[in-house]
Enzyme design. Sequence first.
Site, PDB file in Angstrom:
ATOM      1  CG  ASP A 109      47.659  40.305  51.655  1.00  0.00           C
ATOM      2  OD1 ASP A 109      47.502  41.858  52.009  1.00  0.00           O
ATOM      3  OD2 ASP A 109      48.826  40.571  51.619  1.00  0.00           O
ATOM      4  N   GLY A 157      46.638  54.550  55.475  1.00  0.00           N
ATOM      5  CA  GLY A 157      47.366  52.906  55.550  1.00  0.00           C
ATOM      6  C   GLY A 157      46.694  52.569  53.449  1.00  0.00           C
ATOM      7  CG  HIS A 180      41.904  46.084  49.245  1.00  0.00           C
ATOM      8  ND1 HIS A 180      42.101  47.202  48.609  1.00  0.00           N
ATOM      9  CD2 HIS A 180      42.924  46.077  50.342  1.00  0.00           C
ATOM     10  CE1 HIS A 180      43.889  48.009  49.107  1.00  0.00           C
ATOM     11  NE2 HIS A 180      43.803  47.390  50.341  1.00  0.00           N
ATOM     12  CG  LEU A 181      36.142  44.300  52.205  1.00  0.00           C
ATOM     13  CD1 LEU A 181      35.419  44.803  50.981  1.00  0.00           C
ATOM     14  CD2 LEU A 181      34.514  43.309  53.120  1.00  0.00           C
ATOM     15  CG  HIS A 182      43.842  44.053  54.555  1.00  0.00           C
ATOM     16  ND1 HIS A 182      44.521  43.428  54.155  1.00  0.00           N
ATOM     17  CD2 HIS A 182      42.837  45.662  54.548  1.00  0.00           C
ATOM     18  CE1 HIS A 182      45.101  44.118  53.383  1.00  0.00           C
ATOM     19  NE2 HIS A 182      44.684  45.675  53.311  1.00  0.00           N
TER      20      HIS A 182
HETATM   21  P1  5GP Z   1      46.620  48.460  51.566  1.00  0.00           P
HETATM   22  O1  5GP Z   1      47.573  48.029  52.533  1.00  0.00           O
HETATM   23  O2  5GP Z   1      45.860  48.698  50.497  1.00  0.00           O
HETATM   24  O3  5GP Z   1      45.132  47.863  52.299  1.00  0.00           O
HETATM   25  O4  5GP Z   1      46.513  46.995  51.707  1.00  0.00           O
HETATM   26  C1  5GP Z   1      46.782  46.140  49.744  1.00  0.00           C
HETATM   27  C2  5GP Z   1      47.263  45.165  50.805  1.00  0.00           C
HETATM   28  O5  5GP Z   1      47.805  44.130  49.283  1.00  0.00           O
HETATM   29  C3  5GP Z   1      48.458  44.093  51.201  1.00  0.00           C
HETATM   30  O6  5GP Z   1      47.967  43.283  52.517  1.00  0.00           O
HETATM   31  C4  5GP Z   1      49.334  43.397  50.256  1.00  0.00           C
HETATM   32  O7  5GP Z   1      50.456  42.144  50.820  1.00  0.00           O
HETATM   33  C5  5GP Z   1      48.734  43.326  48.808  1.00  0.00           C
HETATM   34  N1  5GP Z   1      49.540  42.963  47.841  1.00  0.00           N
HETATM   35  C6  5GP Z   1      49.736  44.136  46.978  1.00  0.00           C
HETATM   36  N2  5GP Z   1      50.290  43.279  46.264  1.00  0.00           N
HETATM   37  C7  5GP Z   1      49.640  41.899  46.027  1.00  0.00           C
HETATM   38  C8  5GP Z   1      49.788  41.288  44.538  1.00  0.00           C
HETATM   39  O8  5GP Z   1      50.163  41.509  43.752  1.00  0.00           O
HETATM   40  N3  5GP Z   1      49.064  39.786  45.079  1.00  0.00           N
HETATM   41  C9  5GP Z   1      48.664  39.332  46.689  1.00  0.00           C
HETATM   42  N4  5GP Z   1      48.326  38.615  46.620  1.00  0.00           N
HETATM   43  N5  5GP Z   1      48.903  40.964  47.378  1.00  0.00           N
HETATM   44  C10 5GP Z   1      48.707  42.037  47.417  1.00  0.00           C
END
Ligand code: 5GP
Length: 118
Positions: free
Chosen positions: A35, A97, A104-106
């Site tokens: 991330d 959020g 995607h899985l964090h």
């Molecule tokens: P969400 O908020 O949708 O659950 O998570 C999206 C995640 O994607 C966030 O933690 C953010 O930091 C990450 N993210 C967004 N754009 C990019 C990118 O261009 N590259 C990477 N490596 N991570 C990204």
Amino acid sequence: MYTDHAMSCTFCKIIDGKIPSTAVYQDDLGYAFADVNPQAPVHVLIVPREHIGSLAEADQSQRDLLGHLLLAAADIARKKGLGNGYRIVVNTGEEGGQTVDHIHLHLLGGRPMTWPPG
Ligand code: 5GP
Ligand code: ZN
């Protein structure tokens, strides 16, 4: 795969190599990368190569794929030495959020997690 999503979706662009990323794991079904804004010492995103907007848009035909990604996350956690535990998060929709509309899985680990999340 070249689709409309590949033009507009951040994670499709990452999968296609159009946006650089730090690869952690990959196979024919999924891709995992660091991330860009880590919230823990280990913060990896695991995504399917197939564009699925969110968990709310997934269906039974994607059951094996989603199971595969979950087990890949556990494998990455093992390889990262997260034997004391970790957290898997799937933010879904606006109130969940989710900011990138490609499921995607964090994988978060390397520090104690608190509950409830914010
Ligand atoms: P969400 O908020 O949708 O659950 O998570 C999206 C995640 O994607 C966030 O933690 C953010 O930091 C990450 N993210 C967004 N754009 C990019 C990118 O261009 N590259 C990477 N490596 N991570 C990204
Ligand atoms: Zn996508």
